[in-house]
Scaffold this motif. Structure first.
Motif, PDB file in Angstrom:
ATOM      1  N   LYS A 149       0.834  -1.205   0.000  1.00  0.00           N
ATOM      2  CA  LYS A 149       0.000   0.000   0.000  1.00  0.00           C
ATOM      3  C   LYS A 149       0.871   1.258   0.000  1.00  0.00           C
ATOM      4  CE  LYS A 149      -3.791   1.927   2.709  1.00  0.00           C
ATOM      5  NZ  LYS A 149      -3.190   2.606   3.843  1.00  0.00           N
ATOM      6  N   ALA A 196       1.326   7.450  -6.277  1.00  0.00           N
ATOM      7  CA  ALA A 196       0.304   8.499  -6.316  1.00  0.00           C
ATOM      8  C   ALA A 196       0.913   9.865  -5.997  1.00  0.00           C
ATOM      9  CB  ALA A 196      -0.813   8.173  -5.336  1.00  0.00           C
ATOM     10  N   TYR A 197       1.763   9.917  -4.977  1.00  0.00           N
ATOM     11  CA  TYR A 197       2.337  11.216  -4.620  1.00  0.00           C
ATOM     12  C   TYR A 197       3.314  11.715  -5.686  1.00  0.00           C
ATOM     13  CZ  TYR A 197       0.156  11.667  -0.099  1.00  0.00           C
ATOM     14  OH  TYR A 197      -0.766  11.828   0.879  1.00  0.00           O
ATOM     15  N   ALA A 212       2.868  11.238  -8.838  1.00  0.00           N
ATOM     16  CA  ALA A 212       1.963  11.809  -9.847  1.00  0.00           C
ATOM     17  C   ALA A 212       1.498  13.195  -9.410  1.00  0.00           C
ATOM     18  CB  ALA A 212       0.765  10.886 -10.061  1.00  0.00           C
ATOM     19  N   LEU A 213       1.204  13.346  -8.122  1.00  0.00           N
ATOM     20  CA  LEU A 213       0.776  14.650  -7.597  1.00  0.00           C
ATOM     21  C   LEU A 213       1.865  15.694  -7.814  1.00  0.00           C
ATOM     22  CD1 LEU A 213      -1.441  16.143  -5.792  1.00  0.00           C
ATOM     23  CD2 LEU A 213       0.060  15.652  -3.889  1.00  0.00           C
ATOM     24  N   LEU A 233      -0.470  20.090   0.897  1.00  0.00           N
ATOM     25  CA  LEU A 233      -0.832  18.675   1.036  1.00  0.00           C
ATOM     26  C   LEU A 233       0.370  17.861   1.501  1.00  0.00           C
ATOM     27  CD1 LEU A 233      -2.993  18.103  -2.185  1.00  0.00           C
ATOM     28  CD2 LEU A 233      -3.807  18.357   0.141  1.00  0.00           C
ATOM     29  N   LYS A 235       1.030  18.462   5.148  1.00  0.00           N
ATOM     30  CA  LYS A 235       0.091  17.755   6.023  1.00  0.00           C
ATOM     31  C   LYS A 235       0.395  16.268   6.041  1.00  0.00           C
ATOM     32  CE  LYS A 235      -3.503  21.122   5.702  1.00  0.00           C
ATOM     33  NZ  LYS A 235      -4.318  21.739   4.661  1.00  0.00           N
ATOM     34  N   GLU A 245      -7.114  15.508   7.226  1.00  0.00           N
ATOM     35  CA  GLU A 245      -6.229  16.225   6.299  1.00  0.00           C
ATOM     36  C   GLU A 245      -5.339  15.275   5.497  1.00  0.00           C
ATOM     37  OE1 GLU A 245      -6.446  19.187   5.543  1.00  0.00           O
ATOM     38  OE2 GLU A 245      -7.655  20.081   7.130  1.00  0.00           O
ATOM     39  N   VAL A 246      -4.809  14.259   6.190  1.00  0.00           N
ATOM     40  CA  VAL A 246      -3.911  13.331   5.499  1.00  0.00           C
ATOM     41  C   VAL A 246      -4.680  12.544   4.445  1.00  0.00           C
ATOM     42  CG1 VAL A 246      -2.453  11.308   5.787  1.00  0.00           C
ATOM     43  CG2 VAL A 246      -2.322  13.161   7.430  1.00  0.00           C
ATOM     44  N   LYS A 267      -7.312  13.529   2.871  1.00  0.00           N
ATOM     45  CA  LYS A 267      -7.605  14.432   1.755  1.00  0.00           C
ATOM     46  C   LYS A 267      -6.396  14.536   0.833  1.00  0.00           C
ATOM     47  CE  LYS A 267     -11.229  17.362   3.496  1.00  0.00           C
ATOM     48  NZ  LYS A 267     -11.524  18.528   4.303  1.00  0.00           N
ATOM     49  N   ALA A 268      -5.205  14.643   1.445  1.00  0.00           N
ATOM     50  CA  ALA A 268      -3.981  14.717   0.632  1.00  0.00           C
ATOM     51  C   ALA A 268      -3.833  13.443  -0.188  1.00  0.00           C
ATOM     52  CB  ALA A 268      -2.771  14.914   1.537  1.00  0.00           C
ATOM     53  N   GLU A 269      -4.104  12.307   0.453  1.00  0.00           N
ATOM     54  CA  GLU A 269      -3.979  11.035  -0.245  1.00  0.00           C
ATOM     55  C   GLU A 269      -4.986  10.927  -1.390  1.00  0.00           C
ATOM     56  OE1 GLU A 269      -3.748   7.919   2.829  1.00  0.00           O
ATOM     57  OE2 GLU A 269      -1.714   8.717   2.885  1.00  0.00           O
ATOM     58  N   LYS A 296      -6.283  13.347  -3.112  1.00  0.00           N
ATOM     59  CA  LYS A 296      -5.878  14.195  -4.235  1.00  0.00           C
ATOM     60  C   LYS A 296      -4.708  13.563  -4.985  1.00  0.00           C
ATOM     61  CE  LYS A 296      -8.027  18.355  -3.063  1.00  0.00           C
ATOM     62  NZ  LYS A 296      -8.045  19.369  -2.044  1.00  0.00           N
ATOM     63  N   ALA A 297      -3.795  12.939  -4.237  1.00  0.00           N
ATOM     64  CA  ALA A 297      -2.656  12.297  -4.891  1.00  0.00           C
ATOM     65  C   ALA A 297      -3.135  11.182  -5.819  1.00  0.00           C
ATOM     66  CB  ALA A 297      -1.695  11.752  -3.850  1.00  0.00           C
ATOM     67  N   TYR A 298      -4.070  10.363  -5.340  1.00  0.00           N
ATOM     68  CA  TYR A 298      -4.561   9.270  -6.189  1.00  0.00           C
ATOM     69  C   TYR A 298      -5.341   9.790  -7.384  1.00  0.00           C
ATOM     70  CZ  TYR A 298      -2.841   5.390  -3.504  1.00  0.00           C
ATOM     71  OH  TYR A 298      -2.010   4.475  -2.925  1.00  0.00           O
ATOM     72  N   GLU A 326      -4.656  12.492  -8.962  1.00  0.00           N
ATOM     73  CA  GLU A 326      -3.639  12.903  -9.936  1.00  0.00           C
ATOM     74  C   GLU A 326      -3.012  11.690 -10.600  1.00  0.00           C
ATOM     75  OE1 GLU A 326      -3.428  15.736 -11.149  1.00  0.00           O
ATOM     76  OE2 GLU A 326      -4.737  16.594  -9.643  1.00  0.00           O
ATOM     77  N   LEU A 327      -2.889  10.592  -9.838  1.00  0.00           N
ATOM     78  CA  LEU A 327      -2.341   9.369 -10.436  1.00  0.00           C
ATOM     79  C   LEU A 327      -3.230   8.904 -11.586  1.00  0.00           C
ATOM     80  CD1 LEU A 327      -0.277   6.984 -10.270  1.00  0.00           C
ATOM     81  CD2 LEU A 327      -1.928   5.836  -8.818  1.00  0.00           C
ATOM     82  N   ARG A 340      -4.189  -0.208  -3.023  1.00  0.00           N
ATOM     83  CA  ARG A 340      -4.747   0.809  -2.144  1.00  0.00           C
ATOM     84  C   ARG A 340      -6.167   0.426  -1.714  1.00  0.00           C
ATOM     85  NH1 ARG A 340      -3.888   5.355   1.138  1.00  0.00           N
ATOM     86  NH2 ARG A 340      -5.934   5.174   2.057  1.00  0.00           N
TER      87      ARG A 340
END
Lengths: 312, 292
Positions: free
Chosen positions: A87, A94-95, A97-98, A179, A182, B105-106, B108-110, B112-114, B116-117, B196
């Protein structure tokens, strides 16, 4: 034993081993995984295929692009991600990609498009590292490519003018920094106490933004308001790049500034002088104690060796 | 229009409730729409369904030129027009509907990251396949993209679009990739999504906050987020679209939990919700049979 690996990348400045995000990512990953890379700061883009930097050369294989280089290092058993769960591996992807979607456009803009930064910092810095006829052409080409990438990926209706695109990419980049801040929270690295691929990428993207002194610094100002990300960059710089300078690997050669090298040379010269004077003094009496002289010389040789290691 | 003015308009719209006649525009379903646009449109439809906001799907041949950003889908709500998932999520949030309020918050960050993936890998791979893979371009893309237009125009428009997409691919360094490399990227992305998701019903499970919202709408305790909508839109479209070869859908089919995920969202949000968009019901049932 694996074949020797040589990494060609842009050199350093402002306390960084490299000012180029992709180069820095690979260098950081090599440090984290313990891969013994020989780092060459390039001043010659002829060698790089299509001007792509960094490139890794191992025997007859030539690899460009950070992701591919990292894969190659993993295949050579230099893996910084052993301890990650599946995971966490997915999160890493993913990060990254961000970072590429949200932070990279603003980073490219700060370095290559923002006119004041480009003319007073980026262009002179790169031009001084590229041999003469190319130095007139390559920085401009890199700048055009960066602008092209920003406009093609972020431009288009309803953002018609460059200022509107700029506003959007900086807003995205600031959100991305928030992000990341955080996500990192108070932990030392993104996944616990050991650095991994994601840390290499985040460090590669953030450190140039954090350290390079530009006249226009809106993103840097934002980054400096996020103390945990600044601490993250400082930690990696001090733990993985300063230590390396005094170690046997010359990978962090660029952090050794010219002053330190001069100092080393001076010290060496001085110790030689002292030895000579010692010799003269000892030769002056009728019966020179030969044994003692050799001992002295050997000691002198040992003394200067750690200093010699400093200069690459 | 300046961004500030746009933000102001969004604020104005926030006070108005969701109207009954909201519409979502996309290209013609059966003969025109391409893989990537269909995926984006399905993602927005899934998102609005999850928010319990009714929307009528309208198919127009010139939807791409009607959209303010030149991209489909876009929604027409009251006197507002908003395109693409990201801005639509913002717009809907301004109206007081959000799927990600319960996340910390974490998370939410995750999330958004996915997201974008998915955009960075799946969407780009879809665009690559339909505009850079010569077989697909010849057999599918040119025919479908230009289908509503008469002879010289259909060719001109689709070559123009192809040129635009290829320039974009070149700028992001995908132009030199082979189809195998792109499929490998898709596989890597699906693997990440699959890992995930694990055995959870949706990507994020802990949604204990937002009690007032739950109380008001009586929604189930575990709710999907916009990430689920986005992933569903892309994977479902990939799984159910007939291409020149099924290499792409095979990559997704390797991950059984992703297929179960698609089926779960389809059953929960799309079956029995098709009364007002009967035109799409037939094609959807055809798709379902493909999925099984």
């Amino acid at each position: 034993m694996a074949a020797p690996m040589e990494l060609s990348c842009w050199g350093g400045g402002w306390g960084l081993p490299s000012v180029h995000p992709e180069s820095l990512t690979v260098m950081a990953y090599a440090k984290f995984s313990g891969a013994p890379l020989t780092v060459n700061a390039i001043n010659n883009c002829w060698r790089a295929p299509k001007g792509e930097v960094p490139i890794l050369i191992s025997e007859d294989t030539v690899i460009s692009q950070p992701a591919k280089i990292l894969n190659f290092l993993r295949k050579q058993k230099y893996n910084a991600d052993y301890e990650l769960s599946a995971k966490q591996g997915a999160d890493t992807l993913a990060y990254i990609a961000l970072l590429e979607e949200k932070l990279l456009p603003a980073l490219l803009h700060t370095f290559w498009v923002e006119a004041e930064n480009y003319c007073s910092v980026t262009k002179p810095w790169f031009a001084s590292r590229i041999p003469f006829p190319l130095s007139l052409y390559l920085p401009g080409k890199m700048s055009r490519e960066a602008l092209n990438r920003i406009l093609l990926t972020r431009g288009g209706p309803p953002l018609y003018s460059l200022t509107e695109v700029e506003a959007q990419i900086y807003r995205d980049a600031k959100e991305c920094l928030n992000l990341l801040s955080k996500r990192l929270g108070t932990s030392q690295f993104f996944f616990g106490n050991r650095p991994s691929t994601l840390d290499a990428f985040v460090f590669g993207f953030l450190a140039p933004l954090y350290k390079v002194c530009f006249p226009r610094v809106q993103l840097q100002e934002h980054l400096k308001q996020l103390p945990n990300l600044c601490r993250f960059c400082d930690d990696i710089l001090s733990c993985y790049f300063r230590l390396a300078v005094s170690g046997h690997s010359p990978a962090g050669q660029d952090t050794v500034d010219a002053n330190l090298q001069k100092l080393t040379q001076l010290v060496n010269k001085e110790s030689n002088l002292i030895e000579k004077m010692d010799d003269n003094l000892r030769k002056s009496p009728q019966h020179p104690p030969r044994k003692l002289t050799t001992l002295k010389l050997a000691a002198g040789g040992e003394e200067s060796s750690p200093l010699n290691r400093l200069s690459p | 229009m300046a961004l500030a003015a746009e933000a102001f308009m969004t604020q104005l719209a926030a006070a108005e409730p969701w109207p009954e006649n909201a519409a979502l525009y996309q290209q013609l379903k059966d003969e025109q729409i391409l893989l990537s646009d269909n995926a984006s449109s399905l993602a927005v439809q899934a998102f609005l369904q999850m928010c319990n906001l009714p929307v009528r799907v309208v198919c127009r041949a010139n939807a791409e030129y009607m959209s303010p950003s030149g991209k489909v889908p876009f929604i027409h709500v009251g006197n507002q027009v908003v395109s693409e998932l990201g801005p639509i999520v913002q717009f809907v949030k301004a109206k007081g509907h959000s799927l990600s309020d319960g996340l910390d918050e974490v998370q939410k960050a995750e999330m958004k990251a996915y997201m974008e993936l998915v955009n960075n890998m799946l969407l780009t791979a879809e665009l690559y396949l339909q505009w850079c893979d010569d077989v697909t371009v010849e057999e599918i893309t040119h025919l479908r993209y230009g289908s509503p237009y008469p002879w010289p125009l259909n060719r001109i428009l689709s070559y123009q679009k192809q040129w635009e997409i290829r320039r974009k691919m070149k700028a992001i360094g995908w132009a030199g990739k082979s189809l195998e490399q792109v499929l490998e990227d898709v596989d890597q992305c699906c693997q990440a999504l699959s890992q995930r998701l694990g055995t959870q019903p949706y990507f994020f499970n802990k949604q204990c906050k937002g009690l007032t919202f739950q109380y008001r709408r009586l929604v189930p305790k575990i709710r999907p987020t916009e990430l689920d909508a986005l992933v569903f839109g892309h994977l479902f479209t990939i799984l159910t679209t007939q291409l020149t070869s099924d290499e792409l859908s095979e990559k997704v089919k390797n991950y059984s939990n992703l297929i179960a995920f698609c089926r779960r969202i389809e059953q929960q949000y799309f079956e029995g919700h098709d009364k007002d968009s009967s035109s799409s019901a037939t094609s959807r049932s055809a798709k379902r049979s493909l999925l099984r």
